[in-house]
Scaffold this motif. Structure first.
Motif, PDB file in Angstrom:
ATOM      1  N   PRO A 156      -9.662 -40.555  31.732  1.00  0.00           N
ATOM      2  CA  PRO A 156      -9.507 -40.577  32.706  1.00  0.00           C
ATOM      3  C   PRO A 156      -7.865 -41.088  31.772  1.00  0.00           C
ATOM      4  O   PRO A 156      -8.168 -42.252  30.775  1.00  0.00           O
ATOM      5  N   VAL A 157      -6.571 -40.608  32.382  1.00  0.00           N
ATOM      6  CA  VAL A 157      -5.777 -41.563  31.156  1.00  0.00           C
ATOM      7  C   VAL A 157      -4.560 -42.612  32.965  1.00  0.00           C
ATOM      8  O   VAL A 157      -4.969 -42.140  33.891  1.00  0.00           O
ATOM      9  N   ARG A 158      -4.355 -43.422  31.577  1.00  0.00           N
ATOM     10  CA  ARG A 158      -3.780 -44.665  33.270  1.00  0.00           C
ATOM     11  C   ARG A 158      -2.005 -44.345  32.867  1.00  0.00           C
ATOM     12  O   ARG A 158      -1.468 -44.894  31.384  1.00  0.00           O
ATOM     13  N   VAL A 159      -1.541 -43.844  34.014  1.00  0.00           N
ATOM     14  CA  VAL A 159      -0.310 -44.006  34.065  1.00  0.00           C
ATOM     15  C   VAL A 159       0.521 -44.998  34.513  1.00  0.00           C
ATOM     16  O   VAL A 159       0.365 -44.570  36.273  1.00  0.00           O
ATOM     17  N   GLY A 160       1.220 -45.964  34.271  1.00  0.00           N
ATOM     18  CA  GLY A 160       1.355 -47.288  34.815  1.00  0.00           C
ATOM     19  C   GLY A 160       0.147 -47.521  35.172  1.00  0.00           C
ATOM     20  O   GLY A 160      -0.588 -47.733  35.229  1.00  0.00           O
TER      21      GLY A 160
END
Length: 410
Positions: free
Chosen positions: A213-217
């Motif tokens: 999981p990558v947090r973009v904003g």
């Protein structure tokens, strides 16, 4: 205007130069990429040694500098690297000594977040998985690789690493290295080839499957990455073709929240309904050509939750197909979409590498880093040359970096 900007971005991309963000995208766009860069080495520890000493001028460091330059010129925000031997220190050294240092004037790329985990490659199964009458437990030879859970001459060869400019939610990562092939309903295990005892221990993934999981904003995008086995190097039982099919099927089921799936911590179920995702990796499967089993990649390309309408392309791939001829001349697929240069082998060039987003994530641009020969950057892709034989015969890799720009709301 948007169509004009997109066309300009694609024109740059197919020449092998990734268009600058200001030319192709909005401020909220994120570039996801996959690259099988062939940073595998013939012995354990060699990759770390090579990456720790970047100034040495030999074929191994030149290749590492070349693949780093490809990444710098494509400048992805989130990228999966296939065929990177499993070694957390090597992953750190590549980021520090190569990606963060300008190569031939290309802009240095800094990735503050990375993820690496063990691979099934080169892990002894204790069984005679190639049915040659011998259980090979000596790392370093072909038979050992054949008898391992995933082909590799030593543990972790041909592994994976993810680099990201956006925060990775490490606590929420899921890995599926240990998932048993037999536990996939309707699996394609060749039961007349593998014994009952072997079927009981066989792992589905030839390397691993990761949900990163990558947090973009304020939004999470699940980067679903893997590297299925090539559907070749077997016999009439087609054990690798069948495994490739089911490794690809895993993500098709995962994004539908299949309940049969379990991860390496024992947590059951697939992706949460409605979650944003991007599937990436060298899938070793072309939709029309090559040796795939039963249209394996179409399990993703035809999936109702996956947006496959944008197919990254390059003029370099079309040119290579025409110049190389051979098997390419009989292919049914459009050569612009090829991502791997297999001209020296029977399949010819193929579309093998994919970046596939969830339906609903707008695609702003895409491309394959495969310059035409008139482009000075074609030195980075090149053609097969024995001088590069220690590193797979190419100045970088026989695969090309594939990227997709997505509008991810923040």
């Amino acid at each position: 205007m948007r169509r004009l900007l997109l066309a300009a971005g694609l024109a740059l991309a197919v020449l092998g130069v990734a268009a600058p963000a200001s030319a192709t995208s909005h401020k909220r766009d994120v570039r996801f990429a996959t690259y099988n860069l062939s940073l595998n080495r013939p012995a354990e520890g060699l990759l770390r040694e090579h990456l720790a000493n970047p100034g040495v001028d030999d074929v191994y460091r030149r290749q590492a500098r070349n693949v780093a330059e490809v990444i710098q010129r494509a400048h992805p925000d989130v990228v999966l690297l296939n065929e990177f031997d499993h070694d957390p220190e090597a992953a750190r050294l590549f980021a520090q000594n190569f990606l963060a240092v300008s190569q031939n004037g290309a802009p240095a790329q800094k990735y503050p977040y990375r993820y690496v985990a063990p691979s099934n490659t080169g892990i002894s199964s204790g069984f005679d998985l190639n049915n040659n009458g011998v259980v090979d437990t000596t790392p370093g030879d072909q038979a050992y690789g054949d008898d391992s859970f995933g082909f590799g001459l030593f543990p972790g060869q041909y592994g994976m690493v993810v680099y990201s400019k956006y925060p990775i939610d490490y606590a929420a990562i899921r890995t599926f290295q240990l998932f048993k092939w037999k536990d996939m309903p309707g699996n394609l295990i060749p039961t007349d080839f593998y014994s009952a005892e072997e079927q009981a221990v066989l792992r589905l993934s030839s390397k691993s499957h990761w949900d990163v999981p990558v947090r973009v904003g304020g939004r999470t995008v699940h980067f679903l990455v893997s590297h299925p086995t090539p559907p070749t190097f077997d016999g009439p039982e087609d054990r690798n073709g069948r495994r490739n099919h089911d490794e690809i099927r895993f993500w098709a089921d995962y994004v539908k929240s299949a309940r049969y799936i379990y991860d390496d911590k024992g947590r059951r179920g697939g992706l949460k309904p409605g979650a944003a995702f991007v599937i990436a990796g060298d899938q070793n499967a072309d939709p029309l050509d090559g040796d795939s089993y039963d249209g394996a990649i179409n399990q993703l390309l035809d999936h109702r939750l996956i947006n496959s309408r944008t197919a990254p392309a390059s003029n370099g791939a079309a040119e290579a197909s025409a110049l190389q001829g051979g098997a390419n001349a009989t292919h049914r697929g459009d050569p612009r979409y090829d991502t791997a240069d297999f001209a020296d082998t029977a399949p010819g060039n193929l579309r093998a590498d994919y970046v596939l987003p969830r339906v609903g994530l707008p695609v702003r641009g895409s491309g394959v880093f495969w310059p035409v020969r008139a482009d000075p950057l074609s030195r980075l892709s090149g053609v097969y040359d024995p001088v590069w034989a220690p590193v797979n015969g190419f100045p970088t890799s026989d695969h090309r970096l594939v990227w997709l720009d997505l509008a991810v709301r923040r």
